[in-house]
Motif scaffolding. Sequence first.
Motif, PDB file in Angstrom:
ATOM      1  N   GLU A   1      -9.009   1.757  40.902  1.00  0.00           N
ATOM      2  CA  GLU A   1      -8.932   2.642  39.737  1.00  0.00           C
ATOM      3  C   GLU A   1     -10.307   2.705  39.057  1.00  0.00           C
ATOM      4  N   LEU A   2     -10.559   3.785  38.346  1.00  0.00           N
ATOM      5  CA  LEU A   2     -11.811   3.900  37.594  1.00  0.00           C
ATOM      6  C   LEU A   2     -11.756   3.006  36.359  1.00  0.00           C
TER       7      LEU A   2
ATOM      8  N   PRO B   1     -12.645   2.356  32.321  1.00  0.00           N
ATOM      9  CA  PRO B   1     -12.729   3.338  31.229  1.00  0.00           C
ATOM     10  C   PRO B   1     -14.162   3.873  31.128  1.00  0.00           C
TER      11      PRO B   1
ATOM     12  N   THR C   1     -16.821   6.999  29.179  1.00  0.00           N
ATOM     13  CA  THR C   1     -17.023   8.134  28.260  1.00  0.00           C
ATOM     14  C   THR C   1     -18.344   8.788  28.638  1.00  0.00           C
TER      15      THR C   1
ATOM     16  N   GLN D   1     -16.823  15.701  28.287  1.00  0.00           N
ATOM     17  CA  GLN D   1     -15.773  14.685  28.139  1.00  0.00           C
ATOM     18  C   GLN D   1     -14.412  15.230  28.601  1.00  0.00           C
TER      19      GLN D   1
ATOM     20  N   ASP E   1     -12.011  13.572  31.351  1.00  0.00           N
ATOM     21  CA  ASP E   1     -10.637  13.137  31.061  1.00  0.00           C
ATOM     22  C   ASP E   1      -9.660  13.751  32.056  1.00  0.00           C
TER      23      ASP E   1
ATOM     24  N   ALA F   1     -10.174  12.076  35.481  1.00  0.00           N
ATOM     25  CA  ALA F   1      -9.834  10.649  35.577  1.00  0.00           C
ATOM     26  C   ALA F   1      -8.337  10.369  35.457  1.00  0.00           C
ATOM     27  N   GLN F   2      -7.574  11.314  34.886  1.00  0.00           N
ATOM     28  CA  GLN F   2      -6.126  11.112  34.734  1.00  0.00           C
ATOM     29  C   GLN F   2      -5.827   9.693  34.242  1.00  0.00           C
ATOM     30  N   TRP F   3      -6.453   9.324  33.131  1.00  0.00           N
ATOM     31  CA  TRP F   3      -6.351   7.944  32.615  1.00  0.00           C
ATOM     32  C   TRP F   3      -4.899   7.463  32.588  1.00  0.00           C
ATOM     33  N   GLY F   4      -4.716   6.236  33.023  1.00  0.00           N
ATOM     34  CA  GLY F   4      -3.380   5.629  32.955  1.00  0.00           C
ATOM     35  C   GLY F   4      -2.489   5.995  34.122  1.00  0.00           C
ATOM     36  N   SER F   5      -2.958   6.835  35.033  1.00  0.00           N
ATOM     37  CA  SER F   5      -2.109   7.260  36.151  1.00  0.00           C
ATOM     38  C   SER F   5      -2.050   6.200  37.248  1.00  0.00           C
TER      39      SER F   5
ATOM     40  N   LEU G   1      -8.137  10.586  43.034  1.00  0.00           N
ATOM     41  CA  LEU G   1      -8.598  11.491  41.971  1.00  0.00           C
ATOM     42  C   LEU G   1      -9.499  12.578  42.554  1.00  0.00           C
TER      43      LEU G   1
END
Length: 432
Positions: free
Chosen positions: A323-324, A326, A328, A333, A337, A340-344, A351
């Motif tokens: 996973e990536l 975190p 910024t 940005q 976001d 990156a589909q954060w939290g997936s 990705l």
Amino acid sequence: MPKRFHLAWFCNFSAGEWNHAYAPATPPWDGKFYVEMAQAMERACFDYIMLEDTLMVSEAYRGTAEATLKHALQAPKHDPLPLAAMIAAGTSRMGVVATMSTMAYPPFLLARLAATIDHIAGGRFGWNIVTSGEDAAAQNFGMDELPPREQRYAMADEYVELVCRLFDSWAPGAVVMDRATGTFADYTKVQPINFEGRFFKCRGPLNTVPSPQGRPTFVQAGGSPRGREFAARTADSIIATANGHGGMKAYRDDVRTRAAAAGRDPDDIKVLFLIYPVIGETTEEAWAKHRRMVNGPAFIEAALAAIGTVTDIDFSQFDLDQELPPLTTNGEQGSLDKFAQWGSGKTLRQLAAERYDGGLQLVGTPDEVADQMAVAMEAIGGDGFLVSTPFQRSSRQRVVEITEGLVPALQRRGLVRTRYQGATLRDVLREF
Ligand SMILES: Cc1cc2nc3c(=O)[nH]c(=O)nc-3n(C[C@H](O)[C@H](O)[C@H](O)COP(=O)(O)O)c2cc1C
């Protein structure tokens, strides 16, 4: 009758799909291919063609320009403004939007260029307002690095105020063309603006006559809260990227709330979401195309280098099967976001493979994709889609699939227009 939605096309003045099976022998640097493409979109009644732009040869991936130039990613990229003028001259109803950065153009020059092209286009020109997002671009304009986002938008606020003052520097009735007195313009109605701000100073007035739209249509793509605020206050149309129906609805709801708080009618802003439909004559053929694309030998590297160029992040430093962490960026940005589909929980390889699913996977026959778009628009609430191709590379075949396949399927469902009504781009956007 279902609620109709708007369509625009997203591309740039690049080498196109130079290595596609049906690519012409020479890249389309004379612009004619893009004019023909725009004519096909106009027949399909698109609201506008949007010419993206950046101002650098990126070295973000592995610290060199190798991947950028090998895969023709964001470079070479020719200037969209002369192309916009050519497209304007070769079309009569569709809008033509070109990107110009507030970091790069002196405001007077931009206002003059925009007014000139709006005349050539008979009131169909739009300016995609960007603040630029890459250190390499800033370094081409005398800076050591990109100013922080807050400052870029503070400058953009002032910049837009200044160019609007220039657009208004010829009062109504200034052009008299009175043969009896031999007077072209009434000098009392053309006045300096004497603008003095924090960042810009300009005497004015503009040395062009007022353009058909007064000011060009404003397009913007703010992703961060600050960028959304700017877009909500300024834009006639917002182009956006978000994940899934929920992400798109949340984005649109947010900019509409901000627009209302700023005293604007939210319906005056058309939010178009970026999509990358893959169309085939059969479902199987469409999925085979999709598989060929993401499994292509260089796809993962090209996708990572492409997202790297607009975020100034070197994705080669991360493990493809993890996973990536975190991240910024002072660059795009919103694009980061979405990518990156954060939290997936997805790995970087996944990705990258999903980079061009646009947060809304649209793969199938024209009728299948039209149905999927109808469902999505219903869930999001409006206002339309910005259609593109991976890496913004256009080819005749992909354009035909959309303009002669997907759009007629949408038209049969009453979901998009079958003829233009408005004369100017702003009128066309406000038809519904
Ligand atoms: C669909 C889309 C198109 C964009 N086109 C450009 C462009 O042509 N040139 C550019 O410098 N930035 C472009 N951007 C970046 C935006 O202007 C903006 O900087 C970005 O969405 C990040 O938002 P922020 O500035 O609020 O952080 C685009 C973004 C999106 C989503």
